[in-house]
Design a protein around this motif. Structure first.
Motif, PDB file in Angstrom:
ATOM      1  N   PRO A  16      -1.607  38.618 -18.962  1.00  0.00           N
ATOM      2  CA  PRO A  16      -0.926  39.917 -19.034  1.00  0.00           C
ATOM      3  C   PRO A  16      -0.364  40.255 -20.409  1.00  0.00           C
ATOM      4  N   ALA A  17      -0.688  39.485 -21.435  1.00  0.00           N
ATOM      5  CA  ALA A  17      -0.058  39.663 -22.742  1.00  0.00           C
ATOM      6  C   ALA A  17      -0.039  41.108 -23.227  1.00  0.00           C
ATOM      7  N   PRO A  18      -1.182  41.827 -23.262  1.00  0.00           N
ATOM      8  CA  PRO A  18      -1.133  43.197 -23.785  1.00  0.00           C
ATOM      9  C   PRO A  18      -0.287  44.134 -22.930  1.00  0.00           C
ATOM     10  N   LYS A  26       8.738  40.766 -25.695  1.00  0.00           N
ATOM     11  CA  LYS A  26       8.243  39.981 -26.829  1.00  0.00           C
ATOM     12  C   LYS A  26       7.272  38.933 -26.314  1.00  0.00           C
ATOM     13  N   VAL A  27       6.057  38.928 -26.856  1.00  0.00           N
ATOM     14  CA  VAL A  27       4.996  38.035 -26.385  1.00  0.00           C
ATOM     15  C   VAL A  27       4.524  37.138 -27.528  1.00  0.00           C
ATOM     16  N   ILE A  28       4.366  35.852 -27.206  1.00  0.00           N
ATOM     17  CA  ILE A  28       3.806  34.884 -28.145  1.00  0.00           C
ATOM     18  C   ILE A  28       2.531  34.318 -27.528  1.00  0.00           C
ATOM     19  N   ILE A  29       1.436  34.376 -28.255  1.00  0.00           N
ATOM     20  CA  ILE A  29       0.183  33.782 -27.816  1.00  0.00           C
ATOM     21  C   ILE A  29       0.122  32.344 -28.332  1.00  0.00           C
ATOM     22  N   ARG A  32      -4.310  25.816 -29.199  1.00  0.00           N
ATOM     23  CA  ARG A  32      -4.328  24.544 -29.919  1.00  0.00           C
ATOM     24  C   ARG A  32      -4.333  24.783 -31.416  1.00  0.00           C
ATOM     25  N   SER A  33      -4.937  25.887 -31.832  1.00  0.00           N
ATOM     26  CA  SER A  33      -5.013  26.253 -33.245  1.00  0.00           C
ATOM     27  C   SER A  33      -4.096  27.432 -33.522  1.00  0.00           C
ATOM     28  N   ALA A  34      -3.128  27.236 -34.416  1.00  0.00           N
ATOM     29  CA  ALA A  34      -2.233  28.327 -34.776  1.00  0.00           C
ATOM     30  C   ALA A  34      -3.010  29.495 -35.376  1.00  0.00           C
ATOM     31  N   GLU A  35      -4.032  29.189 -36.158  1.00  0.00           N
ATOM     32  CA  GLU A  35      -4.832  30.243 -36.782  1.00  0.00           C
ATOM     33  C   GLU A  35      -5.524  31.095 -35.719  1.00  0.00           C
ATOM     34  N   ARG A  36      -6.086  30.436 -34.713  1.00  0.00           N
ATOM     35  CA  ARG A  36      -6.757  31.193 -33.644  1.00  0.00           C
ATOM     36  C   ARG A  36      -5.756  32.047 -32.876  1.00  0.00           C
ATOM     37  N   ALA A  37      -4.563  31.507 -32.650  1.00  0.00           N
ATOM     38  CA  ALA A  37      -3.534  32.260 -31.937  1.00  0.00           C
ATOM     39  C   ALA A  37      -3.093  33.468 -32.744  1.00  0.00           C
ATOM     40  N   GLU A  38      -2.953  33.289 -34.046  1.00  0.00           N
ATOM     41  CA  GLU A  38      -2.554  34.401 -34.908  1.00  0.00           C
ATOM     42  C   GLU A  38      -3.615  35.498 -34.919  1.00  0.00           C
ATOM     43  N   THR A  39      -4.885  35.107 -34.913  1.00  0.00           N
ATOM     44  CA  THR A  39      -5.969  36.086 -34.891  1.00  0.00           C
ATOM     45  C   THR A  39      -5.941  36.878 -33.584  1.00  0.00           C
ATOM     46  N   ALA A  40      -5.757  36.171 -32.468  1.00  0.00           N
ATOM     47  CA  ALA A  40      -5.695  36.835 -31.166  1.00  0.00           C
ATOM     48  C   ALA A  40      -4.503  37.783 -31.101  1.00  0.00           C
ATOM     49  N   LEU A  44      -4.232  42.074 -30.613  1.00  0.00           N
ATOM     50  CA  LEU A  44      -3.466  42.742 -29.566  1.00  0.00           C
ATOM     51  C   LEU A  44      -2.456  43.726 -30.135  1.00  0.00           C
ATOM     52  N   GLY A  45      -1.859  43.395 -31.284  1.00  0.00           N
ATOM     53  CA  GLY A  45      -0.860  44.284 -31.873  1.00  0.00           C
ATOM     54  C   GLY A  45       0.410  44.345 -31.043  1.00  0.00           C
ATOM     55  N   ASP A  46       1.139  45.462 -31.137  1.00  0.00           N
ATOM     56  CA  ASP A  46       2.373  45.690 -30.371  1.00  0.00           C
ATOM     57  C   ASP A  46       3.396  44.581 -30.545  1.00  0.00           C
ATOM     58  N   GLY A  47       3.442  43.983 -31.738  1.00  0.00           N
ATOM     59  CA  GLY A  47       4.452  42.972 -32.004  1.00  0.00           C
ATOM     60  C   GLY A  47       4.144  41.596 -31.471  1.00  0.00           C
TER      61      GLY A  47
END
Length: 211
Positions: A16-18, A26-29, A32-40, A44-47
């Motif tokens: 349900p993140a988006p 406030k949502v945090i994805i 295992r990889s911080a880089e992959r999480a940051e890309t995801a 999504l945007g919206d903070g």
């Protein structure tokens, strides 16, 4: 719940993140990889922000666990300390697939949620969001999701909060579904919904009547 100040950590699958982000949560994805999480998160945007699993578990107040069943126990065991005192929402469905279609797998503890409870003795474990279409969750052109979310758990305050998280998504409703010991039936029902969706080429959910 626009302006709700707690944060929700989501692992894998985004779930349900988006929708939560659109509701002002406030949502945090986590990944295992911080880089992959940051890309995801950037997609999504919206903070929404992205971190590795350890940091997500440490930062979030409420953590939604959405990982493949095969990695469920290993991940939770590795995050026991970070998840202590947190509300954990387990939405993992232990399913197998063969030529006849999907079927529920046996779980030694009774269900994925009960396994989580055993692995996270200091966390407040609930079970929810098993039957919501991932396609509909991700498609923000669909303004409302007309579906109910069964929320199970033994901690009344925790299940009430998870129901409120479901209610934050337009059209979605959180419904208390019983104690955590009944999570097996809810997880297993996903196999039936997958079979329905395959037959009717749909994204079916569930509705509870007369409530």
């Amino acid at each position: 719940m626009p302006g709700w100040t707690r944060s929700a950590g989501v692992r894998e699958g985004r779930r349900p993140a988006p929708r939560w982000a659109k509701a002002g949560i406030k949502v945090i994805i986590g990944s295992r990889s911080a880089e992959r999480a940051e890309t995801a998160a950037a997609e999504l945007g919206d903070g929404v922000t992205g971190m590795d699993n350890q940091d997500t578990a440490a930062m979030a107040d409420v953590v939604l666990v959405a990982v493949p069943w095969e990695g469920h126990s290993e991940l939770l065991a590795s995050l026991r300390d970070q998840l202590a005192g947190k509300i954990v929402i387990d939405c993992v469905n232990p399913l197998g697939f063969d030529k006849q279609g999907p079927f529920a797998l046996p779980v030694e503890e009774g269900s994925a949620a009960q396994q989580a409870e055993k692995l996270l003795p200091e966390s407040r474990v609930t079970a929810a969001f098993h039957h919501v279409s991932a396609v509909h969750l991700a498609d923000l052109s669909i303004p409302e999701l007309h579906t109910d979310v069964l929320v199970l758990g033994d901690d009344r305050e925790a299940t009430d909060l998870v129901r409120a998280l479901a209610d934050a998504v337009p059209g979605m409703r959180g419904v208390y579904g019983g104690r955590l010991r009944n999570a097996h039936q809810v997880e297993a029902l996903t196999a039936n919904l997958i079979a329905i969706n395959r037959r009717y080429k749909a994204h079916a959910g569930i509705r509870i009547t007369d409530v």
